[in-house]
Design a protein around this motif. Structure first.
Motif, PDB file in Angstrom:
ATOM      1  N   ILE A 153      19.081  91.715   3.312  1.00  0.00           N
ATOM      2  CA  ILE A 153      19.567  91.341   4.645  1.00  0.00           C
ATOM      3  C   ILE A 153      18.543  90.483   5.376  1.00  0.00           C
ATOM      4  O   ILE A 153      18.902  89.530   6.075  1.00  0.00           O
ATOM      5  CB  ILE A 153      19.937  92.604   5.454  1.00  0.00           C
ATOM      6  CG1 ILE A 153      21.290  93.129   4.953  1.00  0.00           C
ATOM      7  CG2 ILE A 153      19.975  92.329   6.950  1.00  0.00           C
ATOM      8  CD1 ILE A 153      21.886  94.260   5.758  1.00  0.00           C
ATOM      9  N   THR A 154      17.252  90.776   5.210  1.00  0.00           N
ATOM     10  CA  THR A 154      16.217  89.944   5.828  1.00  0.00           C
ATOM     11  C   THR A 154      16.295  88.520   5.287  1.00  0.00           C
ATOM     12  O   THR A 154      16.257  87.542   6.046  1.00  0.00           O
ATOM     13  CB  THR A 154      14.822  90.527   5.555  1.00  0.00           C
ATOM     14  OG1 THR A 154      14.745  91.840   6.114  1.00  0.00           O
ATOM     15  CG2 THR A 154      13.734  89.665   6.191  1.00  0.00           C
ATOM     16  N   LEU A 155      16.397  88.392   3.980  1.00  0.00           N
ATOM     17  CA  LEU A 155      16.450  87.084   3.331  1.00  0.00           C
ATOM     18  C   LEU A 155      17.662  86.285   3.806  1.00  0.00           C
ATOM     19  O   LEU A 155      17.554  85.104   4.158  1.00  0.00           O
ATOM     20  CB  LEU A 155      16.496  87.278   1.808  1.00  0.00           C
ATOM     21  CG  LEU A 155      16.353  86.042   0.920  1.00  0.00           C
ATOM     22  CD1 LEU A 155      15.040  85.339   1.177  1.00  0.00           C
ATOM     23  CD2 LEU A 155      16.457  86.449  -0.546  1.00  0.00           C
ATOM     24  N   VAL A 156      18.816  86.932   3.832  1.00  0.00           N
ATOM     25  CA  VAL A 156      20.042  86.243   4.256  1.00  0.00           C
ATOM     26  C   VAL A 156      20.007  85.921   5.753  1.00  0.00           C
ATOM     27  O   VAL A 156      20.375  84.812   6.172  1.00  0.00           O
ATOM     28  CB  VAL A 156      21.278  87.097   3.907  1.00  0.00           C
ATOM     29  CG1 VAL A 156      22.537  86.555   4.582  1.00  0.00           C
ATOM     30  CG2 VAL A 156      21.473  87.141   2.393  1.00  0.00           C
ATOM     31  N   GLY A 203      27.306  86.865   6.677  1.00  0.00           N
ATOM     32  CA  GLY A 203      26.550  87.070   5.435  1.00  0.00           C
ATOM     33  C   GLY A 203      26.216  88.524   5.203  1.00  0.00           C
ATOM     34  O   GLY A 203      26.441  89.065   4.111  1.00  0.00           O
ATOM     35  N   THR A 204      25.694  89.190   6.231  1.00  0.00           N
ATOM     36  CA  THR A 204      25.330  90.607   6.079  1.00  0.00           C
ATOM     37  C   THR A 204      26.572  91.483   5.937  1.00  0.00           C
ATOM     38  O   THR A 204      26.543  92.505   5.255  1.00  0.00           O
ATOM     39  CB  THR A 204      24.477  91.075   7.272  1.00  0.00           C
ATOM     40  OG1 THR A 204      25.182  90.821   8.499  1.00  0.00           O
ATOM     41  CG2 THR A 204      23.149  90.316   7.319  1.00  0.00           C
ATOM     42  N   MET A 205      27.678  91.060   6.570  1.00  0.00           N
ATOM     43  CA  MET A 205      28.950  91.782   6.418  1.00  0.00           C
ATOM     44  C   MET A 205      29.407  91.752   4.962  1.00  0.00           C
ATOM     45  O   MET A 205      29.843  92.767   4.411  1.00  0.00           O
ATOM     46  CB  MET A 205      30.002  91.131   7.309  1.00  0.00           C
ATOM     47  CG  MET A 205      31.407  91.678   7.164  1.00  0.00           C
ATOM     48  SD  MET A 205      32.613  90.663   8.083  1.00  0.00           S
ATOM     49  CE  MET A 205      32.722  89.230   6.994  1.00  0.00           C
ATOM     50  N   LEU A 206      29.301  90.591   4.323  1.00  0.00           N
ATOM     51  CA  LEU A 206      29.718  90.466   2.927  1.00  0.00           C
ATOM     52  C   LEU A 206      28.806  91.264   1.997  1.00  0.00           C
ATOM     53  O   LEU A 206      29.274  91.853   1.017  1.00  0.00           O
ATOM     54  CB  LEU A 206      29.734  88.990   2.515  1.00  0.00           C
ATOM     55  CG  LEU A 206      30.888  88.163   3.095  1.00  0.00           C
ATOM     56  CD1 LEU A 206      30.704  86.691   2.767  1.00  0.00           C
ATOM     57  CD2 LEU A 206      32.227  88.663   2.564  1.00  0.00           C
ATOM     58  N   ILE A 207      27.512  91.285   2.290  1.00  0.00           N
ATOM     59  CA  ILE A 207      26.580  92.066   1.463  1.00  0.00           C
ATOM     60  C   ILE A 207      27.026  93.517   1.417  1.00  0.00           C
ATOM     61  O   ILE A 207      27.144  94.129   0.347  1.00  0.00           O
ATOM     62  CB  ILE A 207      25.143  91.966   2.011  1.00  0.00           C
ATOM     63  CG1 ILE A 207      24.583  90.565   1.798  1.00  0.00           C
ATOM     64  CG2 ILE A 207      24.231  92.996   1.322  1.00  0.00           C
ATOM     65  CD1 ILE A 207      23.246  90.338   2.461  1.00  0.00           C
ATOM     66  N   ALA A 208      27.288  94.075   2.587  1.00  0.00           N
ATOM     67  CA  ALA A 208      27.670  95.485   2.644  1.00  0.00           C
ATOM     68  C   ALA A 208      29.085  95.706   2.142  1.00  0.00           C
ATOM     69  O   ALA A 208      29.350  96.659   1.404  1.00  0.00           O
ATOM     70  CB  ALA A 208      27.532  96.005   4.072  1.00  0.00           C
ATOM     71  N   MET A 268      20.459  81.896   7.170  1.00  0.00           N
ATOM     72  CA  MET A 268      21.750  81.457   7.706  1.00  0.00           C
ATOM     73  C   MET A 268      21.646  81.063   9.173  1.00  0.00           C
ATOM     74  O   MET A 268      20.710  81.463   9.873  1.00  0.00           O
ATOM     75  CB  MET A 268      22.794  82.570   7.551  1.00  0.00           C
ATOM     76  CG  MET A 268      23.137  82.909   6.109  1.00  0.00           C
ATOM     77  SD  MET A 268      24.533  84.063   5.986  1.00  0.00           S
ATOM     78  CE  MET A 268      25.907  82.981   6.419  1.00  0.00           C
ATOM     79  N   ASP A 269      22.628  80.300   9.644  1.00  0.00           N
ATOM     80  CA  ASP A 269      22.744  79.938  11.048  1.00  0.00           C
ATOM     81  C   ASP A 269      22.861  81.213  11.893  1.00  0.00           C
ATOM     82  O   ASP A 269      23.556  82.157  11.516  1.00  0.00           O
ATOM     83  CB  ASP A 269      23.989  79.068  11.243  1.00  0.00           C
ATOM     84  CG  ASP A 269      24.211  78.695  12.696  1.00  0.00           C
ATOM     85  OD1 ASP A 269      24.987  79.407  13.367  1.00  0.00           O
ATOM     86  OD2 ASP A 269      23.601  77.723  13.161  1.00  0.00           O
ATOM     87  N   LYS A 270      22.175  81.225  13.051  1.00  0.00           N
ATOM     88  CA  LYS A 270      22.098  82.464  13.837  1.00  0.00           C
ATOM     89  C   LYS A 270      23.457  82.965  14.326  1.00  0.00           C
ATOM     90  O   LYS A 270      23.647  84.160  14.529  1.00  0.00           O
ATOM     91  CB  LYS A 270      21.146  82.287  15.022  1.00  0.00           C
ATOM     92  CG  LYS A 270      21.611  81.275  16.068  1.00  0.00           C
ATOM     93  CD  LYS A 270      20.571  81.159  17.183  1.00  0.00           C
ATOM     94  CE  LYS A 270      21.030  80.178  18.258  1.00  0.00           C
ATOM     95  NZ  LYS A 270      20.023  80.060  19.348  1.00  0.00           N
ATOM     96  N   GLY A 271      24.427  82.054  14.500  1.00  0.00           N
ATOM     97  CA  GLY A 271      25.735  82.472  14.948  1.00  0.00           C
ATOM     98  C   GLY A 271      26.633  82.968  13.832  1.00  0.00           C
ATOM     99  O   GLY A 271      27.691  83.544  14.089  1.00  0.00           O
TER     100      GLY A 271
END
Length: 412
Positions: free
Chosen positions: A130-133, A145-150, A137-140
């Protein structure tokens, strides 16, 4: 190469990172929950008496959580000092080998210590990913990205259930270890966070210094509140779902409830919950509102479960799904933690916070066991889940909103 081509290449690289982190969390979750799924069969095979299965299960699970606690510190420091990518490589190698070793255990203490080692390895995966992603990624849009990871990652629990259903419990551990080794090879092309690389030449900033989280009152409280908002998650999964046979007995269930099926349906709920929490945060532009909503859902779903007299397996599966959905703000919780701190402490916080929350299951379990002796298992469960949710809501009120916060800063 034109500027447009470079931009397209960069975007593809970012989404490749999301895929790599998602698959890593998939394997991480598989290995994290496999013990809860095979607990009874594996204990029966190594000779644990039926009357000791619940307490010995807590012993092994707590050893795993203690490993997560220690591993969170180790991998967090490595992530901020030497890079997020090194954590993604080292952690998956350790927990893959440990899970293979778990397939060879012969007695309870051996089982517990190998789960402890596996826990150390498992600690690094989500925070580093999550830190890496988040930094790439763009702040908005980083919430997507983190939603898809989980959302993708927690589906590993479903695979764990089906593997355990169709294979011997020892082979289920071997499969988890094998998937991790395969993923390790896939990660060879992953690239490091540009924010971390920018900071590598900055000698004036202390990097990965965990003492910085404790030597400043404001920073310590910020860190503490980040951890407290995640407290109810692992109690619901580690106690309500894992101990489903015991809760079912107390509720007068006509059959023995299957913890394995409960884990599967809970993680389907968690997967959807993570996606819903991420989308809700994007729509409202507030991660805090998302977490508050899920705290309310935790209380509703837990009380429905704990008041279901005569609960059947079919009812339990739906309630497990609802409870899973209600704790499905895990990625949002880790994202909030990563956004609260500067680049030189971000990996340390994003890795330690979720693992301290997992390890908080240990004192939560002790409190639960103490109350079981006084109130019985049902009322003890009610009391602890209410307490943990109230603490989480208070902590949430003390944190700043970080939805579109610029992450290019350092902690002094």
């Amino acid at each position: 190469m034109s500027q447009e081509t470079k931009s397209d290449s960069s975007k593809k690289g970012v989404w490749l990172l999301v895929l790599i982190a998602s698959l890593g969390y998939f394997v991480d979750i598989y290995d994290l929950v496999i013990f809860s799924i095979v607990r009874i069969n594996s204990f029966r095979d190594i000779g644990i008496p039926a009357e000791d299965m619940r307490t010995d299960g807590e012993y092994v699970l707590n050893m795993q959580m203690a490993g997560l606690l220690l591993g969170g510190i180790i991998w967090g420091i490595i992530g901020d000092r030497y890079g997020r990518i090194k954590v993604l490589f080292g952690s998956i190698l350790l927990y893959s080998l440990a899970n293979m070793a778990n397939g060879l255990v012969q007695e309870i203490h051996q089982y517990a210590w190998i789960r402890f080692i596996a826990g150390i390895g498992l600690a690094g995966e989500l925070g580093a990913g999550i830190t890496l992603v988040s930094e790439s990624m763009d702040k908005g849009k980083r919430g997507y990205g983190t939603m898809l990871i989980a959302g993708i990652g927690v589906l590993g629990a479903i695979v764990a259930f089906y593997v355990a259903e169709h294979f011997n419990w020892r082979n289920a551990y071997f499969v988890g270890g094998g998937m991790g080794i395969l993923l390790l090879l896939m990660r060879l092309g992953a690239f490091e966070s540009h924010l971390f690389k920018q900071g590598e030449e900055q000698s004036k900033w202390s990097k990965g210094n965990i003492l910085m989280l404790f030597n400043n009152k404001e920073r310590f409280l910020r860190y503490l509140y980040c951890m407290l908002i995640g407290l109810p998650i692992w109690f619901v999964v580690g106690i309500f779902i894992t101990q489903a046979p015991e809760f079912g007995h107390a509720l007068g269930s006509p059959t023995t409830l299957s913890a394995g099926e409960g884990i599967m349906f809970a993680y389907i709920g968690i997967s959807l919950g993570d996606i819903f929490a991420g989308l809700f945060a994007q729509m409202t532009r507030s991660r805090k509102k998302a977490v508050l909503l899920f705290q309310i859902l935790i209380l509703i779903s837990s009380f429905l479960y704990l008041t279901s007299t005569g609960i059947t397996q079919a009812q339990f599966k739906w309630l497990a799904f609802f409870m899973g959905l209600s704790v499905g703000y895990w990625a949002t919780f880790v994202t909030i933690s990563s956004e609260q701190f500067g680049t030189n402490l971000r990996a340390t916080v994003a890795t330690t916070a979720p693992n301290f929350v997992r390890a908080a299951l240990i004192p939560s379990t002790f409190l639960f066991e103490f109350l079981v002796g006084k109130w019985g298992i049902i009322h003890a469960g009610m009391g602890v889940v209410v307490l943990l949710s109230l603490i989480a809501i208070f902590a949430l009120s003390r944190l700043e909103e970080t939805f579109d916060k610029d992450l290019n800063y350092w902690e002094e």
